[in-house]
Design a protein around this motif. Structure first.
Motif, short mmCIF file in Angstrom:
data_model
loop_
_atom_site.label_atom_id
_atom_site.label_comp_id
_atom_site.label_asym_id
_atom_site.label_seq_id
_atom_site.Cartn_x
_atom_site.Cartn_y
_atom_site.Cartn_z
N UNK A 149 -6.28 2.09 7.07
CA UNK A 149 -5.37 3.18 7.42
C UNK A 149 -4.71 3.81 6.20
N UNK A 150 -4.62 3.06 5.12
CA UNK A 150 -4.09 3.58 3.86
C UNK A 150 -5.20 4.07 2.93
N UNK A 151 -6.43 4.10 3.43
CA UNK A 151 -7.53 4.60 2.61
C UNK A 151 -8.19 3.55 1.74
N UNK A 152 -7.86 2.30 1.94
CA UNK A 152 -8.46 1.23 1.13
C UNK A 152 -9.86 0.89 1.63
N UNK A 153 -10.72 0.52 0.71
CA UNK A 153 -12.03 -0.04 1.05
C UNK A 153 -11.79 -1.51 1.35
N UNK A 154 -12.35 -2.02 2.41
CA UNK A 154 -12.21 -3.43 2.75
C UNK A 154 -13.56 -4.11 2.52
N UNK A 155 -13.53 -5.17 1.70
CA UNK A 155 -14.74 -5.93 1.42
C UNK A 155 -14.49 -7.38 1.83
N UNK A 191 -9.47 -12.41 7.80
CA UNK A 191 -8.19 -12.35 8.52
C UNK A 191 -8.42 -12.28 10.01
N UNK A 192 -7.52 -12.91 10.75
CA UNK A 192 -7.57 -12.87 12.21
C UNK A 192 -6.52 -11.93 12.78
N UNK A 193 -5.85 -11.20 11.91
CA UNK A 193 -4.87 -10.22 12.35
C UNK A 193 -5.38 -8.82 12.00
N UNK A 194 -4.49 -7.86 11.86
CA UNK A 194 -4.89 -6.47 11.62
C UNK A 194 -4.83 -6.07 10.14
N UNK A 195 -4.96 -7.03 9.24
CA UNK A 195 -4.93 -6.73 7.81
C UNK A 195 -5.97 -5.67 7.44
N UNK A 196 -7.20 -5.85 7.87
CA UNK A 196 -8.28 -4.91 7.51
C UNK A 196 -8.00 -3.51 8.06
N UNK A 226 0.82 -1.21 0.00
CA UNK A 226 0.00 0.00 0.00
C UNK A 226 0.86 1.26 0.00
N UNK A 227 1.98 1.24 0.69
CA UNK A 227 2.90 2.39 0.65
C UNK A 227 3.50 2.56 -0.74
N UNK A 228 3.80 1.45 -1.42
CA UNK A 228 4.35 1.56 -2.78
C UNK A 228 3.30 2.07 -3.76
N UNK A 229 2.03 1.78 -3.51
CA UNK A 229 0.95 2.32 -4.34
C UNK A 229 0.80 3.82 -4.07
#
Length: 191
Positions: free
Chosen positions: A50-56, A40-45, A20-23
């Protein structure tokens, strides 16, 4: 919106921030990002948002790609895997221009090993040579970097969710069979 970037992911909290930083560092900014999270069971979403991505809601990997494409507003889709990096700041701009110039409907790019042994780098280069040699007769597409016009994706019916291995190659071959222009972008590699 010209470009929709779709990233299927599951438990990628360590790698997805790098992508996401490279994008975000790209010279081209006319894009949206959707992360298709496969429970995901971690903090992926959270990291993606935090980078402005929509999570579906996603699935791995074909179903996730299809879920991301379903909400995409761009004319062109770019499917990226969460563990890749865009090494050049002009990757998106150059990719869109090359697709337009060559009139491609579906495209992938060559691959490179970001790290690894000389053997790793040699295998990546051998894959590149093979895919370039068979580009017109037996197209391959790496799901880690797959460009497609949204209208073409819809005509193909998306990724075949019954294919669990090499769904990206199946996608490229179905596109070729339906007379869409499939090719390998030359300007940049994906790592």
């Amino acid at each position: 919106m010209q470009l929709s970037i779709i990233i299927p992911a599951k438990n990628e909290e360590l790698l997805i921030p790098r992508l996401l930083a490279s994008i975000r560092a790209q010279s081209f900014q006319g894009y949206e990002i959707s992360v298709a999270d496969a429970a995901s069971t971690d903090t992926t979403a959270e990291k993606s948002r935090g980078f402005g991505a929509r999570v579906v809601e996603g699935g791995m990997p074909g179903p996730g790609r299809n879920r991301g494409a379903a909400v995409a507003r761009g004319e062109c889709l770019l499917f990226l895997d969460a563990d890749v990096l865009l090494l050049k700041q002009t990757f998106l701009e150059d990719g869109l221009q090359e697709m337009q110039k060559r009139e491609l409907d579906v495209a992938t790019c060559r691959v490179s090993a970001l790290h690894g042994t000389p053997t790793d780098r040699a295998f990546h280069e051998a894959y590149n040579i093979y895919t370039l040699a068979t580009e017109q007769i037996l197209p391959h597409a790496t799901g880690s970097c797959l460009w497609v016009k949204k209208a073409v994706h819809e005509k193909l019916g998306g990724f075949d969710e019954g294919v669990v291995f090499a769904e990206d190659h199946d996608y490229a071959r179905r596109a070729k069979k339906q007379k869409f222009r499939v090719g390998i972008l030359r300007k940049h590699k994906i790592a």
